[in-house]
Structures are given as C-alpha cells and as structure tokens.
Design an enzyme around this catalytic site. Structure first.
Site, PDB file in Angstrom:
ATOM      1  CG  HIS A  17      -1.869   1.086   1.351  1.00 58.85           C
ATOM      2  ND1 HIS A  17      -1.930   1.930   2.425  1.00 58.85           N
ATOM      3  CD2 HIS A  17      -2.840   1.491   0.499  1.00 58.85           C
ATOM      4  CE1 HIS A  17      -2.901   2.802   2.242  1.00 58.85           C
ATOM      5  NE2 HIS A  17      -3.471   2.558   1.087  1.00 58.85           N
ATOM      6  NE  ARG A  18      -1.872   5.752   1.415  1.00 56.10           N
ATOM      7  CZ  ARG A  18      -2.407   6.510   2.356  1.00 56.10           C
ATOM      8  NH1 ARG A  18      -1.641   7.365   3.014  1.00 56.10           N
ATOM      9  NH2 ARG A  18      -3.684   6.439   2.663  1.00 56.10           N
ATOM     10  CD  GLU A  44      -3.024   2.199  -3.202  1.00 57.13           C
ATOM     11  OE1 GLU A  44      -3.976   2.975  -3.340  1.00 57.13           O
ATOM     12  OE2 GLU A  44      -2.055   2.468  -2.437  1.00 57.13           O
ATOM     13  CG  ASP A  46      -2.938   6.845  -3.373  1.00 55.57           C
ATOM     14  OD1 ASP A  46      -4.007   6.228  -3.388  1.00 55.57           O
ATOM     15  OD2 ASP A  46      -2.050   6.673  -2.503  1.00 55.57           O
ATOM     16  CG  HIS A  63      -3.344   9.418   0.008  1.00 57.88           C
ATOM     17  ND1 HIS A  63      -4.155  10.250   0.735  1.00 57.88           N
ATOM     18  CD2 HIS A  63      -4.015   8.249  -0.096  1.00 57.88           C
ATOM     19  CE1 HIS A  63      -5.262   9.603   1.071  1.00 57.88           C
ATOM     20  NE2 HIS A  63      -5.207   8.384   0.580  1.00 57.88           N
ATOM     21  CD  GLU A 117      -7.134   5.178  -4.215  1.00 62.05           C
ATOM     22  OE1 GLU A 117      -6.326   4.556  -3.505  1.00 62.05           O
ATOM     23  OE2 GLU A 117      -8.008   5.944  -3.764  1.00 62.05           O
ATOM     24  CE  LYS A 119      -6.513   8.533  -2.742  1.00 55.96           C
ATOM     25  NZ  LYS A 119      -7.521   7.777  -1.944  1.00 55.96           N
ATOM     26  CG  ASP A 231       0.213   1.107   5.490  1.00 49.73           C
ATOM     27  OD1 ASP A 231       0.048   1.413   4.295  1.00 49.73           O
ATOM     28  OD2 ASP A 231      -0.496   1.547   6.423  1.00 49.73           O
TER      29      ASP A 231
END
Ligand code: G3P
Ligand code: MG
Length: 241
Positions: A17-18, A44, A46, A63, A117, A119, A231
């Site tokens: 995640h990120r 992943e 954003d 993000h 994603e 965003k 994370d």
C-alpha cells in the site's frame, strides 16, 4: 461476466500500500522498491494530474491533493509542475515521483500487479494514455470516484478496473457490473461473509485495505478475500499464495 483477468481468485495477493508505507515514506520510490523487493504480488499507488515543463499532462504519485502532510512543502499538488514535485522532499530526501518512474522499478511486469488509484480529478484520460503506452503492465485502475472510473472505462475498455468502497452500498454490484470490474476493493471493516458471498456469486474477487496486522490478514484469507493492501508487507509475505 468477470473472467478474473488478474487471476486473483486462485491465490492470496499481498499488495504493498503506497509501496510499503509502514517501512518508508509513502508513495516514494524507496517505498515501492521495498515492496517489490519483498516479492509482493503488487503495489498500490495514488495519482494526481500535473503538468510538466512542456505543458504535457503527467501523473504525480501522491495521496493527498495537498503536499502538506507528506512533504516539506505546502499547497495544492495541482499548483506544482511535475519537475517541481520531483524536487520536494517527500521523506528521507525522496521526491514525489511520476508514474513513469514508479513503473520503471518493476522488473517483472507480467507478474506484478500495479494498482493505480485515480485520486485526483481528471486523472482518467492521462492514465488511459499512459497505459496505452505501457501494454506490458498488469494494471488495475481503481477509484472511490466512480465517475472518474467510468470516464476511464469509456476511454479504455481493456484494462482491469475496480471500484473502491469505504462503506456498504446497496448498489455495489451494479457499479461493478457497469464498469465490467475485475475486482471490488473495499475497506477492511466492511468485509464479512455476506459481502464475500454476494461478490463471489457475482464473480468478483474482493481486495481489502488497509490490513496491517497478520492476524487480521489471516482472517481475511480464511474468509476468502483475494488479497490485501498493506503498509507492512514484511509481516504478510508468508500469507501470500
Ligand atoms: O486502494 C486502496 C486504498 O489505497 C484506498 O484508500 O486512502 O489509502 O488511498 P487510500
Ligand atoms: Mg490509495
């Protein structure tokens, strides 16, 4: 009918995640390097639309719509050029990367899912253009902004997409059908047996965010979730299948 284009139903995907936001500054190149180096099934990130010095639309990987929380600068991302974003400090001296720079880190594109994603507003068109130039990528384009995602789908009928949901919605499956979604991506507290059964019957694998405790991840796996955004991929890799 969803034919599981990303082959998510057969395993349990650990998606950084990120990048690996619990181990390095989120959405920076070192963060993605860590997740990829650990062998995560995917990463992943954003994106927000920015303009470069030549006036071209690019995708900045960050993000928030402002720089304040994650960098040493303040203000709207949209007010920075791509080059200016590269020069800010998003943690440990790393800049805000462009999508191009992140995908360059992927050594095995056929085996690595990259979840983009959407965003920011107006990200559908530059993302479709970017993916048109990168057919080698195994991309999953997602968004909470279902209008932006519908726009992406109108521009690109081939790439896998996933609507994101932060809470239960009666029209969840309608949205997935309308988008010809490859998966349904939901907040971790939403996950229960009825949701998973509903999605399974309709043919949609479920991915869930953000799961940072191994016991929760194990429970998700046992329930039949297809993968987690985490994370802390370092704590989860033994669950990947
Ligand atoms: O795509 C999963 C997750 O990233 C959605 O929430 O706020 O972390 O982008 P957020
Ligand atoms: Mg995200």
């Amino acid at each position: 009918m969803n034919t599981d284009p990303l082959n998510l139903t057969s395993g349990f995907a650990v998606i950084g995640h990120r990048g690996a936001a619990g181990l390095a500054p989120e959405n920076t190149l070192p963060s993605f390097q860590i997740a990829l180096g650990m062998g995560c099934r995917g990463i992943e990130l954003d994106v927000h639309r920015v303009v470069d010095a030549n006036g071209l639309f690019r995708l900045g990987v960050i993000h928030d719509e402002r720089l304040d929380r994650t960098t040493n600068r303040r203000g709207l991302v949209a007010n920075f050029t791509a080059e200016a974003l590269s020069a800010v400090d998003a943690g440990n001296g790393a800049g805000v990367p462009l999508l191009d720079e992140v995908v360059r880190l992927i050594e095995q594109p056929a085996e690595t899912l990259v979840n983009i994603e959407l965003k920011g507003k107006n990200t559908a068109a530059p993302t479709a253009a970017f993916l048109d130039q990168h057919p080698e990528l195994q991309a999953l384009v997602s968004s909470f902004d279902h209008d932006e995602l519908r726009h992406f789908r109108r521009l690109d009928s081939g790439t896998a997409v996933a609507p994101l949901f932060s809470r239960k919605r009666r029209n969840l499956l309608d949205t997935a059908h309308e988008l010809s979604a490859a998966s349904v991506n939901v907040a971790y507290p939403m996950v229960d047996k009825p949701l998973l059964e509903t999605c399974k019957e309709a043919g949609y694998p479920v991915l869930t965010y953000t799961v940072n405790h191994p016991e929760d991840a194990q429970r998700m796996k046992s329930l039949g979730v297809a993968g987690i955004f985490t994370d802390r991929p370092d704590l989860m890799m033994q669950l990947q299948a």
